[in-house]
Design a protein around this motif. Structure first.
Motif, PDB file in Angstrom:
ATOM      1  N   ASN A  33       7.394  -1.453  12.301  1.00 54.59           N
ATOM      2  CA  ASN A  33       6.756  -1.444  13.614  1.00 54.59           C
ATOM      3  C   ASN A  33       6.037  -2.761  13.829  1.00 54.59           C
ATOM      4  O   ASN A  33       5.213  -3.173  13.032  1.00 54.59           O
ATOM      5  N   GLU A  44       3.646  -5.593   7.629  1.00 54.27           N
ATOM      6  CA  GLU A  44       4.639  -4.546   7.452  1.00 54.27           C
ATOM      7  C   GLU A  44       5.695  -4.967   6.433  1.00 54.27           C
ATOM      8  O   GLU A  44       6.171  -4.139   5.642  1.00 54.27           O
ATOM      9  N   PRO A 108       4.741   1.879   9.513  1.00 46.82           N
ATOM     10  CA  PRO A 108       3.952   1.856  10.743  1.00 46.82           C
ATOM     11  C   PRO A 108       3.078   0.611  10.805  1.00 46.82           C
ATOM     12  O   PRO A 108       2.946  -0.119   9.810  1.00 46.82           O
ATOM     13  N   ASP A 109       2.473   0.394  11.943  1.00 48.65           N
ATOM     14  CA  ASP A 109       1.549  -0.726  12.111  1.00 48.65           C
ATOM     15  C   ASP A 109       0.460  -0.601  11.058  1.00 48.65           C
ATOM     16  O   ASP A 109      -0.321   0.350  11.053  1.00 48.65           O
ATOM     17  N   GLN A 110       0.412  -1.541  10.149  1.00 45.09           N
ATOM     18  CA  GLN A 110      -0.527  -1.485   9.024  1.00 45.09           C
ATOM     19  C   GLN A 110      -1.978  -1.656   9.460  1.00 45.09           C
ATOM     20  O   GLN A 110      -2.890  -1.302   8.713  1.00 45.09           O
ATOM     21  N   GLU A 111      -2.197  -2.147  10.649  1.00 41.97           N
ATOM     22  CA  GLU A 111      -3.563  -2.281  11.180  1.00 41.97           C
ATOM     23  C   GLU A 111      -4.216  -0.909  11.369  1.00 41.97           C
ATOM     24  O   GLU A 111      -5.437  -0.803  11.421  1.00 41.97           O
ATOM     25  N   ASP A 112      -3.411   0.144  11.473  1.00 44.38           N
ATOM     26  CA  ASP A 112      -3.929   1.495  11.702  1.00 44.38           C
ATOM     27  C   ASP A 112      -4.369   2.188  10.413  1.00 44.38           C
ATOM     28  O   ASP A 112      -4.863   3.317  10.458  1.00 44.38           O
ATOM     29  N   TYR A 113      -4.196   1.538   9.260  1.00 47.11           N
ATOM     30  CA  TYR A 113      -4.464   2.170   7.965  1.00 47.11           C
ATOM     31  C   TYR A 113      -5.300   1.249   7.084  1.00 47.11           C
ATOM     32  O   TYR A 113      -5.161   0.035   7.140  1.00 47.11           O
ATOM     33  N   ASP A 114      -6.133   1.862   6.240  1.00 52.45           N
ATOM     34  CA  ASP A 114      -6.937   1.095   5.283  1.00 52.45           C
ATOM     35  C   ASP A 114      -6.112   0.692   4.070  1.00 52.45           C
ATOM     36  O   ASP A 114      -6.435  -0.275   3.388  1.00 52.45           O
TER      37      ASP A 114
END
Length: 151
Positions: A33, A44, A108-114
């Motif tokens: 993504n 990603e 997925p967009d890694q910005e959404d996860y720690d």
């Protein structure tokens, strides 16, 4: 080898890859993504590379989580009381993992996860309509359900 080579942008970065999972080779649809055709999805790509380098050690955790999901699903459907040949009794993760075919990996967009997030899509012998989806966050299985949770 540049893992990003061959990806094409269609609203997300897509490519088919050969991936070994649980000692079996699968041709897998991989989706990274990224929301900009002009920008390479660096985080990603790193998440995909990291996951692929650890897939052999992670497959046991996935098998354990899918076995638990399978046993719960079998109970919910009443097949623990009344036998159904489509839902045989599996008692170990290696048995249930042999029923899975890896067909998709979504990063997925890694910005959404720690931590690193990777979503896996499987076809399976016991639920041909819905398959199995697995969400990995960090080194742990975060959720198991039907394929839709991993798309």
């Amino acid at each position: 080898m540049n893992i990003f080579e061959g990806f094409e942008y269609y609203g997300a970065w897509l490519k088919k890859m050969n991936v070994k999972f649980a000692d079996n080779d699968f041709e897998v649809d991989v989706q990274l993504n990224g929301y900009d055709e002009e920008e390479k999805p660096e985080k990603e790509i790193v998440a995909l590379e990291s996951f692929l380098s650890e897939i052999d050690s992670i497959h046991i955790k996935i098998g354990d989580a899918v076995l638990k999901y399978y046993q719960n699903r079998r109970t919910d459907l009443g097949y623990d009381v009344e036998a159904n040949p489509s839902y045989p009794e599996y008692t170990d993760s290696e048995s249930v993992i042999k029923t899975l075919s890896l067909i998709g990996i979504t990063i997925p967009d890694q910005e959404d996860y720690d931590e690193r997030a990777v979503f896996l899509v499987f076809d399976c012998e016991w639920d041909k309509e819905n398959g199995v989806g697995v969400r990995l966050v960090g080194e742990d299985v975060d959720e198991v359900g039907i394929q839709g949770i991993a798309l």
